[in-house]
Design a protein around this motif. Structure first.
Motif, PDB file in Angstrom:
ATOM      1  N   ARG A  26      60.479  33.023  -3.607  1.00  0.00           N
ATOM      2  CA  ARG A  26      59.551  33.832  -3.664  1.00  0.00           C
ATOM      3  C   ARG A  26      59.630  35.499  -2.919  1.00  0.00           C
ATOM      4  O   ARG A  26      59.370  36.324  -3.302  1.00  0.00           O
ATOM      5  CB  ARG A  26      58.109  33.378  -3.221  1.00  0.00           C
ATOM      6  CG  ARG A  26      57.454  32.270  -4.605  1.00  0.00           C
ATOM      7  CD  ARG A  26      56.252  31.953  -4.083  1.00  0.00           C
ATOM      8  NE  ARG A  26      55.072  32.936  -4.127  1.00  0.00           N
ATOM      9  CZ  ARG A  26      53.762  32.766  -3.977  1.00  0.00           C
ATOM     10  NH1 ARG A  26      53.437  31.310  -3.410  1.00  0.00           N
ATOM     11  NH2 ARG A  26      53.089  33.606  -4.012  1.00  0.00           N
ATOM     12  N   LEU A  29      62.468  37.304  -4.418  1.00  0.00           N
ATOM     13  CA  LEU A  29      61.857  37.820  -5.372  1.00  0.00           C
ATOM     14  C   LEU A  29      60.974  39.339  -4.924  1.00  0.00           C
ATOM     15  O   LEU A  29      60.971  40.381  -5.544  1.00  0.00           O
ATOM     16  CB  LEU A  29      61.088  37.071  -6.106  1.00  0.00           C
ATOM     17  CG  LEU A  29      60.924  37.131  -7.642  1.00  0.00           C
ATOM     18  CD1 LEU A  29      62.376  37.184  -8.241  1.00  0.00           C
ATOM     19  CD2 LEU A  29      60.092  36.019  -8.328  1.00  0.00           C
ATOM     20  N   THR A  30      60.184  38.878  -4.028  1.00  0.00           N
ATOM     21  CA  THR A  30      59.174  39.966  -3.403  1.00  0.00           C
ATOM     22  C   THR A  30      60.146  41.241  -2.711  1.00  0.00           C
ATOM     23  O   THR A  30      59.784  42.374  -3.039  1.00  0.00           O
ATOM     24  CB  THR A  30      58.395  39.427  -2.219  1.00  0.00           C
ATOM     25  OG1 THR A  30      57.718  38.285  -2.762  1.00  0.00           O
ATOM     26  CG2 THR A  30      57.507  40.365  -1.682  1.00  0.00           C
ATOM     27  N   MET A  33      61.453  43.069  -5.764  1.00  0.00           N
ATOM     28  CA  MET A  33      60.335  43.963  -6.627  1.00  0.00           C
ATOM     29  C   MET A  33      59.942  45.108  -5.725  1.00  0.00           C
ATOM     30  O   MET A  33      59.661  45.943  -6.440  1.00  0.00           O
ATOM     31  CB  MET A  33      59.367  43.011  -7.051  1.00  0.00           C
ATOM     32  CG  MET A  33      59.686  41.944  -8.266  1.00  0.00           C
ATOM     33  SD  MET A  33      60.508  42.761  -9.467  1.00  0.00           S
ATOM     34  CE  MET A  33      59.132  43.564 -10.375  1.00  0.00           C
ATOM     35  N   PHE A  34      59.829  44.762  -4.548  1.00  0.00           N
ATOM     36  CA  PHE A  34      59.397  46.172  -3.534  1.00  0.00           C
ATOM     37  C   PHE A  34      60.210  47.114  -3.690  1.00  0.00           C
ATOM     38  O   PHE A  34      60.093  48.279  -3.760  1.00  0.00           O
ATOM     39  CB  PHE A  34      58.887  45.332  -2.331  1.00  0.00           C
ATOM     40  CG  PHE A  34      57.544  45.425  -1.873  1.00  0.00           C
ATOM     41  CD1 PHE A  34      56.794  46.426  -1.646  1.00  0.00           C
ATOM     42  CD2 PHE A  34      57.024  44.213  -2.004  1.00  0.00           C
ATOM     43  CE1 PHE A  34      55.389  46.189  -1.581  1.00  0.00           C
ATOM     44  CE2 PHE A  34      55.562  43.778  -1.639  1.00  0.00           C
ATOM     45  CZ  PHE A  34      54.831  45.081  -1.643  1.00  0.00           C
ATOM     46  N   LEU A  36      62.263  47.586  -6.312  1.00  0.00           N
ATOM     47  CA  LEU A  36      62.378  48.562  -7.600  1.00  0.00           C
ATOM     48  C   LEU A  36      60.984  49.337  -7.429  1.00  0.00           C
ATOM     49  O   LEU A  36      60.896  50.386  -8.148  1.00  0.00           O
ATOM     50  CB  LEU A  36      62.177  47.467  -8.485  1.00  0.00           C
ATOM     51  CG  LEU A  36      63.831  46.973  -8.741  1.00  0.00           C
ATOM     52  CD1 LEU A  36      63.686  45.651  -9.643  1.00  0.00           C
ATOM     53  CD2 LEU A  36      64.705  47.743  -9.006  1.00  0.00           C
ATOM     54  N   GLY A  37      59.918  48.765  -6.944  1.00  0.00           N
ATOM     55  CA  GLY A  37      58.700  49.303  -6.984  1.00  0.00           C
ATOM     56  C   GLY A  37      59.003  50.678  -5.999  1.00  0.00           C
ATOM     57  O   GLY A  37      58.381  51.912  -6.476  1.00  0.00           O
ATOM     58  N   ILE A  38      59.594  50.765  -4.812  1.00  0.00           N
ATOM     59  CA  ILE A  38      59.772  52.128  -4.297  1.00  0.00           C
ATOM     60  C   ILE A  38      60.625  52.995  -4.887  1.00  0.00           C
ATOM     61  O   ILE A  38      60.217  54.183  -5.032  1.00  0.00           O
ATOM     62  CB  ILE A  38      60.399  51.749  -3.004  1.00  0.00           C
ATOM     63  CG1 ILE A  38      59.248  51.123  -2.024  1.00  0.00           C
ATOM     64  CG2 ILE A  38      60.789  52.761  -2.139  1.00  0.00           C
ATOM     65  CD1 ILE A  38      59.486  50.471  -0.532  1.00  0.00           C
ATOM     66  N   MET A  40      60.414  53.293  -8.222  1.00  0.00           N
ATOM     67  CA  MET A  40      59.556  54.037  -9.239  1.00  0.00           C
ATOM     68  C   MET A  40      58.739  54.891  -8.614  1.00  0.00           C
ATOM     69  O   MET A  40      58.611  55.941  -9.315  1.00  0.00           O
ATOM     70  CB  MET A  40      58.719  52.794  -9.694  1.00  0.00           C
ATOM     71  CG  MET A  40      59.310  51.753 -10.637  1.00  0.00           C
ATOM     72  SD  MET A  40      59.948  52.252 -12.028  1.00  0.00           S
ATOM     73  CE  MET A  40      58.692  52.500 -13.169  1.00  0.00           C
ATOM     74  N   ILE A  41      58.343  54.751  -7.449  1.00  0.00           N
ATOM     75  CA  ILE A  41      57.566  55.860  -6.804  1.00  0.00           C
ATOM     76  C   ILE A  41      58.191  57.006  -6.154  1.00  0.00           C
ATOM     77  O   ILE A  41      57.483  58.169  -5.799  1.00  0.00           O
ATOM     78  CB  ILE A  41      56.275  55.255  -5.876  1.00  0.00           C
ATOM     79  CG1 ILE A  41      56.923  54.567  -4.708  1.00  0.00           C
ATOM     80  CG2 ILE A  41      55.368  54.305  -6.913  1.00  0.00           C
ATOM     81  CD1 ILE A  41      55.591  54.246  -3.956  1.00  0.00           C
TER      82      ILE A  41
END
Lengths: 293, 297
Positions: A26, A29-30, A33-34, A36-38, A40-41
């Motif tokens: 987990r 994964l976190t 994903m964080f 990738l999220g960064i 994205m923004i």
């Protein structure tokens, strides 16, 4: 994720190590994903950062994310220039509020007729409604332009409100929800002497508030971000909505990327903040309309 | 008594439907019929209504020999064929990762979803700067990674459509993720638990349980995203104007251009109908797929 859970687990199938492995996977994964999220923004962050820089520093590299000398006057140029941005905001709000509230009314009335009433040609009418949803708006753009020209509607905000006041999608969506409301409820009301207007406004509407909210959010989003219709139907800059106003600003200031980014921030950040605050409803609305539609 | 009740109900129904019916007649049916007539006519908007000339199929016959049209047509297909699966696969992977229990799932979900609610004009404006061929941050990063001649992106005919695709996937992926997340939450945890007992690994669970059970979601997304992609316009008009040359022109862009820059209303309407047929065809295929797949599961 699987690698993290498996490798040690296969060798030592102990209960403790298994839950530890799940934790580890987990965490991996976190982090992933964080990251990738960064990513994205990142374009948003770059936009904000560039909007506060001097023109010559916009493309500096390595990127200085926090400008040394924030150029707040860039925003002054956007908000108080020759074509101030607040004008675009006012226009966008008028169009969005106008069209969305009309859609809610017409779709709800239509949905009630299709979902709760019996009348001649119901099936035929409903099918022709569904067929309408298939027509891409681009097919209607040219004849609408010509018609609105004859009607003297071109270059008014009316042209963005009235033709968008009916929505096959909205009617179809609400009909689906109204149908699910048990017949007993409205039948009991009829026995009590209530008319259909009363049943619609006092029973059906309050019971389907989430559906109305969903339709409201999705219609508002469509109108707020619409680009093609304003582009074709509007002429005077003072009538522009935000997307068209931003487009115009970009063309007026081609070389000044810092000002362009300040305009882009102005055009996007208020809506993003609204989204962050009302996120729960927003997401529920989009999922609801997505799955039903 | 029952007859009058029926009549009463019909009157109520039609008055409830009245705004819809009037709106539909005026703003959908009438323009639709008009557009159909225009597709078989030649008409310069400036010459007034008397200037409409019926030309039969000439507009449609002109298209195959018009390079701007054929290139726009194939670019639209190319755009759709790349954008739709990319956005869907990335969205599905992101949704699966969040569903598998990444911490802070809500924050991550928000980060992914933000581009989707941003207007495409703003998306195009930002990516226009990011893709700046000589000084843009993307090429600066690529150069610092040792790539000496990074692509010229929007300024290169080989990369212009790809630049638009990248911006479009970025804008779309959050929506795909959100709808897939909703689909994933509808799958019962028991299925995974019994798969665990049978010793299935993560990949097996994904391909044997998750993916098949998400079929309705996948078909829904496939259909709506394909229809939306075939209608791509804003990014093209704002980022490249279809250029360089015809390298990133798409159908709606060329329709817009023909109608409102060259005032060829008939030809533009005919092309819009080609787009309609294309969308109809895609919808039909999706319905067939839906019938076939949903019967199996």
């Amino acid at each position: 994720m699987d690698i993290a859970t498996k490798q040690p687990g296969v060798l030592k199938p102990k209960v403790g190590s298994r839950s530890q492995n799940i934790m580890a996977s987990r965490v991996v994964l976190t982090v992933l994903m964080f990251a990738l999220g960064i990513l994205m923004i990142l374009p948003f962050l770059w936009m904000i950062s560039a909007s506060l820089k001097l023109q010559i520093d916009v493309f500096e590299f390595p990127i200085r994310w926090i400008p040394e000398n924030p150029q707040w006057q860039n925003y002054e140029r956007v908000w108080a220039g020759r074509y101030p941005f607040y004008r675009f905001y006012v226009n966008s709000i008028i169009v969005t509020v106008g069209a969305t509230s009309l859609v809610l009314l017409t779709a709800s009335l239509g949905g009630y007729a299709f979902g709760k009433l019996d009348f001649p040609f119901k099936e035929t009418l409903f099918l022709s409604y569904l067929a309408m949803m298939m027509i891409p708006p681009q097919v209607l753009l040219i004849p609408r332009f010509i018609m609105f020209n004859w009607m003297g509607w071109l270059d008014t905000l009316t042209v963005l409100i009235i033709p968008n006041a009916v929505s096959a999608f909205g009617t179809f969506l609400l009909r689906g929800f109204y149908e699910q409301i048990p017949k007993d409820l409205s039948e009991a009301a009829i026995i009590d002497g209530a008319g259909h207007v009363r049943i619609w406004s006092r029973i059906i509407m309050p019971l389907t508030r989430p559906a109305m909210l969903a339709l409201m959010i999705i219609s508002a989003m469509w109108r707020w971000n619409d680009y093609l219709q304003p582009l074709v139907f509007l002429r005077r800059v003072t009538n522009y909505t935000i997307p068209l106003g931003l487009d115009f600003f970009v063309q007026e200031n081609t070389a000044q990327m810092n000002l362009i980014m300040a305009a882009a921030v102005t055009a996007t950040i208020p809506l993003l903040l609204l989204f962050l605050i009302t996120q729960k409803y927003f997401i529920r609305g989009i999922v609801l309309t997505g799955i039903k539609g | 008594m029952s007859l009058t009740k029926k009549k009463y109900e019909a009157i109520v129904a039609y008055s409830f439907l009245a705004p819809n019916l009037i709106g539909y007649f005026l703003f959908f049916l009438l323009p639709l019929a008009f557009s159909f007539v225009l597709a078989f006519s030649q008409w310069n908007f400036m010459s007034g209504i008397q200037g409409i000339q019926f030309v039969g199929l000439r507009n449609f016959l002109e298209m195959p020999g018009d390079r701007w049209f054929t290139d726009s047509f194939w670019n639209t297909i190319r755009f759709t064929v790349i954008t739709v699966p990319s956005a869907m696969i990335l969205g599905l992977l992101a949704a699966t990762a969040l569903n598998e229990g990444a911490y802070g799932a809500k924050v991550i979900r928000t980060m992914f979803f933000m581009p989707h609610i941003t207007s495409l004009v703003a998306v195009a404006t930002v990516w226009l700067a990011l893709f700046h061929p000589s000084r843009g941050p993307i090429n600066n990063v690529l150069r610092s990674l040792g790539i000496e001649n990074p692509p010229l992106w929007i300024a290169s005919s080989d990369w212009s459509l790809i630049s638009i695709i990248i911006a479009s996937v970025w804008a779309a992926v959050g929506y795909q993720m959100l709808i897939y997340l909703a689909g994933l939450q509808g799958i019962s945890k028991d299925l995974y638990e019994s798969a665990d007992i049978d010793g299935a690994n993560g990949l097996q669970k994904f391909f044997r349980i998750t993916l098949p059970l998400l079929t309705p979601t996948t078909i829904f997304l496939l259909m709506t995203t394909m229809i939306g992609s075939l209608q791509v316009f804003a990014q093209v008009n704002l980022m490249t104007q279809g250029g360089p040359g015809t390298s990133s022109s798409v159908i709606v862009f060329y329709v817009y251009r023909s109608a409102f820059q060259f005032y060829r209303m008939g030809y533009a309407s005919a092309m819009a109908w080609v787009l309609f047929v294309l969308i109809f065809f895609v919808t039909y295929l999706n319905w067939q797929l839906r019938k076939k797949l949903l019967k199996i599961f």
